[in-house]
Design a protein around this motif. Structure first.
Motif, PDB file in Angstrom:
ATOM      1  N   VAL A  72       0.689  24.920  43.944  1.00 51.51           N
ATOM      2  CA  VAL A  72      -0.668  25.226  43.455  1.00 51.51           C
ATOM      3  C   VAL A  72      -1.097  24.236  42.379  1.00 51.51           C
ATOM      4  O   VAL A  72      -2.249  23.810  42.343  1.00 51.51           O
ATOM      5  CB  VAL A  72      -0.736  26.676  42.934  1.00 51.51           C
ATOM      6  CG1 VAL A  72      -2.023  26.937  42.170  1.00 51.51           C
ATOM      7  CG2 VAL A  72      -0.596  27.649  44.099  1.00 51.51           C
ATOM      8  N   ARG A  73      -0.167  23.842  41.569  1.00 47.89           N
ATOM      9  CA  ARG A  73      -0.492  22.972  40.440  1.00 47.89           C
ATOM     10  C   ARG A  73      -0.710  21.507  40.844  1.00 47.89           C
ATOM     11  O   ARG A  73      -1.572  20.824  40.287  1.00 47.89           O
ATOM     12  CB  ARG A  73       0.640  23.069  39.420  1.00 47.89           C
ATOM     13  CG  ARG A  73       0.262  22.648  38.042  1.00 47.89           C
ATOM     14  CD  ARG A  73       1.342  23.112  37.066  1.00 47.89           C
ATOM     15  NE  ARG A  73       1.189  22.465  35.816  1.00 47.89           N
ATOM     16  CZ  ARG A  73       0.474  22.945  34.807  1.00 47.89           C
ATOM     17  NH1 ARG A  73      -0.118  24.092  34.914  1.00 47.89           N
ATOM     18  NH2 ARG A  73       0.376  22.280  33.689  1.00 47.89           N
ATOM     19  N   TYR A  74       0.094  21.024  41.805  1.00 50.86           N
ATOM     20  CA  TYR A  74       0.072  19.585  42.086  1.00 50.86           C
ATOM     21  C   TYR A  74      -0.438  19.189  43.461  1.00 50.86           C
ATOM     22  O   TYR A  74      -0.556  18.011  43.750  1.00 50.86           O
ATOM     23  CB  TYR A  74       1.481  19.009  41.875  1.00 50.86           C
ATOM     24  CG  TYR A  74       1.962  19.215  40.458  1.00 50.86           C
ATOM     25  CD1 TYR A  74       1.352  18.559  39.394  1.00 50.86           C
ATOM     26  CD2 TYR A  74       3.010  20.081  40.182  1.00 50.86           C
ATOM     27  CE1 TYR A  74       1.778  18.759  38.086  1.00 50.86           C
ATOM     28  CE2 TYR A  74       3.453  20.285  38.879  1.00 50.86           C
ATOM     29  CZ  TYR A  74       2.824  19.625  37.838  1.00 50.86           C
ATOM     30  OH  TYR A  74       3.240  19.827  36.554  1.00 50.86           O
ATOM     31  N   LYS A  75      -0.720  20.162  44.310  1.00 44.78           N
ATOM     32  CA  LYS A  75      -1.265  19.847  45.633  1.00 44.78           C
ATOM     33  C   LYS A  75      -2.642  20.466  45.761  1.00 44.78           C
ATOM     34  O   LYS A  75      -2.959  21.439  45.083  1.00 44.78           O
ATOM     35  CB  LYS A  75      -0.341  20.375  46.740  1.00 44.78           C
ATOM     36  CG  LYS A  75       1.019  19.714  46.754  1.00 44.78           C
ATOM     37  CD  LYS A  75       1.858  20.240  47.879  1.00 44.78           C
ATOM     38  CE  LYS A  75       3.243  19.568  47.849  1.00 44.78           C
ATOM     39  NZ  LYS A  75       4.128  20.111  48.868  1.00 44.78           N
ATOM     40  N   GLU A  76      -3.435  19.887  46.623  1.00 45.13           N
ATOM     41  CA  GLU A  76      -4.754  20.468  46.861  1.00 45.13           C
ATOM     42  C   GLU A  76      -4.597  21.636  47.825  1.00 45.13           C
ATOM     43  O   GLU A  76      -4.345  21.451  49.008  1.00 45.13           O
ATOM     44  CB  GLU A  76      -5.702  19.413  47.429  1.00 45.13           C
ATOM     45  CG  GLU A  76      -6.068  18.350  46.413  1.00 45.13           C
ATOM     46  CD  GLU A  76      -7.089  17.358  46.943  1.00 45.13           C
ATOM     47  OE1 GLU A  76      -7.885  17.730  47.835  1.00 45.13           O
ATOM     48  OE2 GLU A  76      -7.079  16.228  46.466  1.00 45.13           O
ATOM     49  N   VAL A  77      -4.723  22.843  47.279  1.00 41.77           N
ATOM     50  CA  VAL A  77      -4.542  24.061  48.063  1.00 41.77           C
ATOM     51  C   VAL A  77      -5.836  24.874  47.987  1.00 41.77           C
ATOM     52  O   VAL A  77      -6.395  25.054  46.897  1.00 41.77           O
ATOM     53  CB  VAL A  77      -3.363  24.899  47.503  1.00 41.77           C
ATOM     54  CG1 VAL A  77      -3.195  26.179  48.283  1.00 41.77           C
ATOM     55  CG2 VAL A  77      -2.079  24.097  47.517  1.00 41.77           C
ATOM     56  N   GLU A  78      -6.280  25.349  49.133  1.00 40.34           N
ATOM     57  CA  GLU A  78      -7.480  26.187  49.170  1.00 40.34           C
ATOM     58  C   GLU A  78      -7.249  27.426  48.301  1.00 40.34           C
ATOM     59  O   GLU A  78      -6.191  28.037  48.356  1.00 40.34           O
ATOM     60  CB  GLU A  78      -7.771  26.627  50.606  1.00 40.34           C
ATOM     61  CG  GLU A  78      -7.981  25.476  51.564  1.00 40.34           C
ATOM     62  CD  GLU A  78      -7.955  25.950  53.017  1.00 40.34           C
ATOM     63  OE1 GLU A  78      -8.122  27.161  53.262  1.00 40.34           O
ATOM     64  OE2 GLU A  78      -7.769  25.093  53.887  1.00 40.34           O
ATOM     65  N   THR A  79      -8.255  27.786  47.531  1.00 43.54           N
ATOM     66  CA  THR A  79      -8.106  28.935  46.637  1.00 43.54           C
ATOM     67  C   THR A  79      -8.025  30.253  47.400  1.00 43.54           C
ATOM     68  O   THR A  79      -7.476  31.225  46.882  1.00 43.54           O
ATOM     69  CB  THR A  79      -9.264  29.017  45.628  1.00 43.54           C
ATOM     70  OG1 THR A  79     -10.501  29.042  46.348  1.00 43.54           O
ATOM     71  CG2 THR A  79      -9.235  27.843  44.674  1.00 43.54           C
ATOM     72  N   ASP A  80      -8.525  30.284  48.619  1.00 45.80           N
ATOM     73  CA  ASP A  80      -8.491  31.522  49.401  1.00 45.80           C
ATOM     74  C   ASP A  80      -7.373  31.533  50.453  1.00 45.80           C
ATOM     75  O   ASP A  80      -7.362  32.384  51.340  1.00 45.80           O
ATOM     76  CB  ASP A  80      -9.843  31.781  50.061  1.00 45.80           C
ATOM     77  CG  ASP A  80     -10.258  30.669  51.024  1.00 45.80           C
ATOM     78  OD1 ASP A  80      -9.641  29.578  50.996  1.00 45.80           O
ATOM     79  OD2 ASP A  80     -11.196  30.893  51.811  1.00 45.80           O
ATOM     80  N   LEU A  81      -6.421  30.621  50.325  1.00 46.79           N
ATOM     81  CA  LEU A  81      -5.294  30.576  51.253  1.00 46.79           C
ATOM     82  C   LEU A  81      -4.486  31.867  51.125  1.00 46.79           C
ATOM     83  O   LEU A  81      -4.124  32.284  50.023  1.00 46.79           O
ATOM     84  CB  LEU A  81      -4.411  29.362  50.944  1.00 46.79           C
ATOM     85  CG  LEU A  81      -3.271  29.059  51.918  1.00 46.79           C
ATOM     86  CD1 LEU A  81      -3.817  28.685  53.297  1.00 46.79           C
ATOM     87  CD2 LEU A  81      -2.406  27.925  51.380  1.00 46.79           C
ATOM     88  N   ALA A  82      -4.219  32.510  52.247  1.00 48.28           N
ATOM     89  CA  ALA A  82      -3.478  33.772  52.257  1.00 48.28           C
ATOM     90  C   ALA A  82      -2.088  33.585  51.659  1.00 48.28           C
ATOM     91  O   ALA A  82      -1.478  32.515  51.768  1.00 48.28           O
ATOM     92  CB  ALA A  82      -3.377  34.300  53.684  1.00 48.28           C
ATOM     93  N   ASP A  83      -1.572  34.659  51.051  1.00 43.80           N
ATOM     94  CA  ASP A  83      -0.262  34.606  50.394  1.00 43.80           C
ATOM     95  C   ASP A  83       0.832  34.097  51.325  1.00 43.80           C
ATOM     96  O   ASP A  83       1.618  33.231  50.936  1.00 43.80           O
ATOM     97  CB  ASP A  83       0.134  35.988  49.869  1.00 43.80           C
ATOM     98  CG  ASP A  83      -0.708  36.427  48.683  1.00 43.80           C
ATOM     99  OD1 ASP A  83      -1.541  35.648  48.195  1.00 43.80           O
ATOM    100  OD2 ASP A  83      -0.503  37.573  48.237  1.00 43.80           O
ATOM    101  N   ASP A  84       0.902  34.627  52.540  1.00 43.28           N
ATOM    102  CA  ASP A  84       1.973  34.216  53.452  1.00 43.28           C
ATOM    103  C   ASP A  84       1.886  32.740  53.795  1.00 43.28           C
ATOM    104  O   ASP A  84       2.894  32.052  53.878  1.00 43.28           O
ATOM    105  CB  ASP A  84       2.003  35.092  54.709  1.00 43.28           C
ATOM    106  CG  ASP A  84       0.704  35.058  55.499  1.00 43.28           C
ATOM    107  OD1 ASP A  84      -0.365  34.738  54.931  1.00 43.28           O
ATOM    108  OD2 ASP A  84       0.763  35.362  56.705  1.00 43.28           O
ATOM    109  N   LYS A  85       0.683  32.227  53.954  1.00 42.94           N
ATOM    110  CA  LYS A  85       0.512  30.797  54.258  1.00 42.94           C
ATOM    111  C   LYS A  85       0.864  29.930  53.048  1.00 42.94           C
ATOM    112  O   LYS A  85       1.456  28.866  53.200  1.00 42.94           O
ATOM    113  CB  LYS A  85      -0.904  30.536  54.747  1.00 42.94           C
ATOM    114  CG  LYS A  85      -1.216  31.219  56.071  1.00 42.94           C
ATOM    115  CD  LYS A  85      -2.455  30.661  56.701  1.00 42.94           C
ATOM    116  CE  LYS A  85      -2.858  31.373  57.963  1.00 42.94           C
ATOM    117  NZ  LYS A  85      -1.837  31.756  58.886  1.00 42.94           N
TER     118      LYS A  85
END
Length: 143
Positions: free
Chosen positions: A50-63
């Motif tokens: 989450v801190r160092y990669k571009e991750v969608e804010t609405d990405l489901a927990d399991d994903k």
């Protein structure tokens, strides 16, 4: 004589019952401590993602968990049979381990700390499967 035998039998049964419960408690504590150790590794991986990669804010927990452990999928193996939840607060994360039915919390760990943060499994009754950590306070020295 029959009363003595029955009384002795009851005493033996009670002793066996309590010693069996004590053994189960030791195994449970061992299992939870092992799971806690595995959780610190998992929560650090999620924090890093989450801190160092571009991750969608609405990405489901399991994903998010799968993405965070892509480099080592074995990190998730100890958590089979448990429900995992992820909390995101600003650039920090926490992972919550709950019972399989998702009703009770067992362990909670912030990815920004080196130690295991919350051993909910020690509480009686078990708390609900909700986050208790305030990451803005827990991770204050890591901003």
């Amino acid at each position: 004589m029959k009363i003595k035998k029955r009384f002795s039998l009851v005493i033996v049964a009670v002793v066996l019952l309590f010693s069996g419960c004590a053994g189960a408690q030791v195994r449970s504590e061992t299992k939870m401590n092992e799971l806690g150790s595995a959780l610190t590794k998992l929560s650090s991986a999620v924090e890093s993602t989450v801190r160092y990669k571009e991750v969608e804010t609405d990405l489901a927990d399991d994903k998010l968990l799968i993405l965070s452990t892509k480099h080592d999928p074995g990190i998730l193996e100890p958590f089979q049979g448990y429900k995992l939840r992820v909390l995101r607060q600003n650039s920090h994360t926490a992972v919550l381990v709950c019972t399989e039915d998702g009703l009770a919390a067992l362990l909670e760990d912030a990815g920004c700390t080196a130690r295991m943060d919350q051993h909910h499994w020690k509480s009686q009754p078990l708390p609900s499967c909700e986050f208790t950590l305030d990451l803005d306070k827990v991770c204050v020295s890591r901003k």
